[in-house]
Scaffold this motif. Structure first.
Motif, short mmCIF file in Angstrom:
data_model
loop_
_atom_site.label_atom_id
_atom_site.label_comp_id
_atom_site.label_asym_id
_atom_site.label_seq_id
_atom_site.Cartn_x
_atom_site.Cartn_y
_atom_site.Cartn_z
N GLY A 1 56.98 20.22 55.15
CA GLY A 1 55.44 20.68 55.04
C GLY A 1 54.67 20.39 56.29
O GLY A 1 53.96 21.58 56.69
N VAL A 2 54.87 19.33 56.72
CA VAL A 2 53.68 19.02 57.88
C VAL A 2 53.97 19.98 59.15
O VAL A 2 53.20 20.61 59.66
N LEU A 3 55.09 19.76 59.38
CA LEU A 3 55.59 20.82 60.58
C LEU A 3 55.33 22.18 60.19
O LEU A 3 54.93 22.92 61.21
N ALA A 4 55.80 22.78 59.20
CA ALA A 4 55.28 24.13 58.75
C ALA A 4 54.24 24.67 59.03
O ALA A 4 53.76 25.62 59.68
N LEU A 5 53.20 23.76 58.48
CA LEU A 5 51.77 23.97 58.44
C LEU A 5 51.26 23.79 59.94
O LEU A 5 50.77 24.72 60.55
N GLY A 6 51.63 22.88 60.57
CA GLY A 6 51.12 22.54 62.06
C GLY A 6 51.80 23.50 62.81
O GLY A 6 50.85 24.20 63.98
N VAL A 7 52.91 23.83 62.90
CA VAL A 7 53.41 24.88 63.73
C VAL A 7 52.60 26.38 63.53
O VAL A 7 52.21 26.70 64.51
#
Lengths: 261, 249
Positions: A138-144
């Motif tokens: 979730g963090v990576l998806a949002l961050g990217v």
């Protein structure tokens, strides 16, 4: 001018025709609205005045809310890192030579475009495929996804910084990255912070939706309560989300006020 | 006379006909020169050419005997010539001391420039400059909170820290009230006299030019109208400039 106007009229006619044609695909005998849904809708609205406030559920709801906030904060941290690095490169403010600047700007812009073109939910699916269901996903998806958007906006603001103070710095002997530190960045920083705060609000809502792709948090609780048709619980969760957004809005207003006065 | 600035047949034309066409001028070290003339006479263009902001179309500019086109931009040029503008061109979001110390950027590397935003480097130098312009008590203030006159003084302090041999001032008092304009010119000419620097300023007011400078160069439509010691500028000359200005308008 007339050419533009006539091609606009042609486009209007084409769109109207497409709309008219789409009406033929509706099955009019069944009724367009789901009439059976009306009592459910009324029941849902009536539950707004009776949110579930039992300590047990409130505890669960607050924990879910906290998890959503944590996703949003972690996601924004990744997004800010990506946005700061790629946005600075894409603004072309650091390179002196024309060829280097061209390569830097085009490379960074293309990368930002790729990150931004794909919606955060699609990034979430891609990361689930690669990493499985975990908070990191979730963090990576949002961050990217958000890094792509922040980078673009940062680059635009940096490139549009007022030129007179920058020329004065150059005249005082500053090299491009010194002019960046002492001119370009401080000149646009309030705008960058303001936009990042607005994006943080968006990240909170996106993080709530991420629960639907299988990550815990507010969205997962919402889904559970909706499935059980427990509208009282749904409203409790919605009120918490609204309270959170209002609180963040107030906080970002305070930050903006302090930066501009 | 040692030459600080030498212009040889310098031309710079704009599409609207303004600019310089052509001008030759020699200014000695330590002279204080006021450039006067109506709007559009080429005053700003002249100063920008001396500052190396852009090159002339034709002709040559020498600073302290060196061809301007041969000087490396950055430190080498910054040591020879510095400029303050009418719109002081500070960064309003930065503290006063960071704006003043921006005058040292030509001498600093990356680490020092970065560190100075947190712990001011060469602080003694910046403090002396701010004391000189009477703003030492505003050291830590955000620059946007200062008045226009105070910001003009901060820009001057930045120039003092940069410490160039030739000081250029482009309409330095255009946005100040008369009392503050006199204070600033007294400060500017005092600095030039005290440290043996060459001062070249463009001014709208010929009265101020006569009071504060040793030499007056009047420009009209990109050409030198007259060039003589301030004491020898007669009221008739001034009337001529004003009449021309009315005519231009």
């Amino acid at each position: 001018m007339t050419g533009l106007r006539s091609s606009r009229s042609i486009l209007t006619i084409l769109l109207l025709a497409a709309f008219g044609w789409s009406l033929t695909s509706v099955d009019w005998r069944e009724g367009v609205l789901n009439v059976q849904g009306t009592p459910a809708l009324l029941e849902f609205l009536a539950a707004a005045v009776r949110p579930v406030l039992t300590p047990a559920f409130l505890g669960r709801a607050v924990a879910a809310l906290w998890q959503t906030v944590a996703y949003a904060v972690a996601g924004m941290t990744v997004a800010l890192l990506i946005g700061a690095v790629l946005g600075t490169l894409a603004s072309g403010a650091l390179a002196h030579r024309r060829v280097a600047r061209f390569g830097e700007v085009v490379g960074a812009r293309a990368t930002l475009g790729l990150l931004r073109a794909i919606h955060e939910l699609v990034w979430a699916w891609l990361f689930i495929a690669a990493l499985g269901l975990s908070p990191i996903t979730g963090v990576l998806a949002l961050g990217v996804a958000y890094g792509g958007i922040l980078g673009l906006i940062f680059a635009q603001h940096l490139a549009d910084a007022p030129t007179a103070p920058l020329r004065a710095l150059q005249a005082a002997g500053a090299r491009p990255w010194q002019a960046f530190l002492y001119g370009r960045l401080p000149l646009v920083l309030p705008d960058l912070v303001s936009y990042a705060l607005y994006r943080f609000e968006c990240a909170l809502r996106a993080a709530a939706v991420f629960s639907f792709v299988g990550l815990g948090g507010l969205g997962a609780e919402l889904q559970l309560s909706l499935r059980e048709l427990n509208y009282g619980e749904v409203w409790t969760l919605l009120f918490l989300l609204i309270a959170l957004i209002v609180a963040v809005d107030w906080w970002s207003g305070e930050v903006r006020r302090r930066m501009t006065t | 006379m040692i030459e600080a600035v030498r212009l040889e047949e310098v031309c710079r034309r704009y599409p609207n006909g303004a600019g310089l066409h052509p001008v030759s001028l020699s200014i000695g070290v330590g002279e204080t020169v006021a450039i006067v003339g109506p709007s559009g006479a080429g005053k700003s263009t002249l100063l920008s050419l001396i500052a190396g902001v852009f090159p002339p179309d034709t002709g040559r500019v020498f600073l302290h005997g060196r061809l301007l086109a041969d000087l490396a931009p950055g430190r080498e040029l910054a040591r020879l010539v510095g400029i303050v503008h009418q719109q002081f061109d500070l960064v309003p979001q930065l503290s006063v001391h960071s704006n003043v110390l921006a005058g040292r950027l030509g001498e600093w590397g990356l680490a020092r420039s970065l560190l100075s935003l947190v712990v001011p480097q060469d602080a003694a130098l910046a403090k002396r400059a701010l004391e000189r312009v009477g703003l030492l008590d505003r050291w830590n203030e955000r620059t946007s909170r200062l008045s226009g006159g105070e910001q003009q003084r901060v820009a001057l302090a930045r120039l003092l820290v940069q410490n160039p041999r030739i000081i250029l001032a482009d309409e330095p008092v255009a946005s100040l009230d008369p009392a503050r304009a006199e204070d600033l010119l007294a400060l500017l000419t005092g600095i030039a006299a005290g440290e043996g620097k060459t001062l070249i300023a463009s001014l709208h007011s010929v009265a101020l030019a006569r009071r504060f400078f040793n030499r007056i160069v009047a420009l009209r439509a990109g050409l030198v109208q007259f060039d003589r010691p301030a004491a020898e500028v007669a009221d008739d000359d001034l009337a001529e400039i004003y009449a021309l200005e009315d005519h231009v308008r």
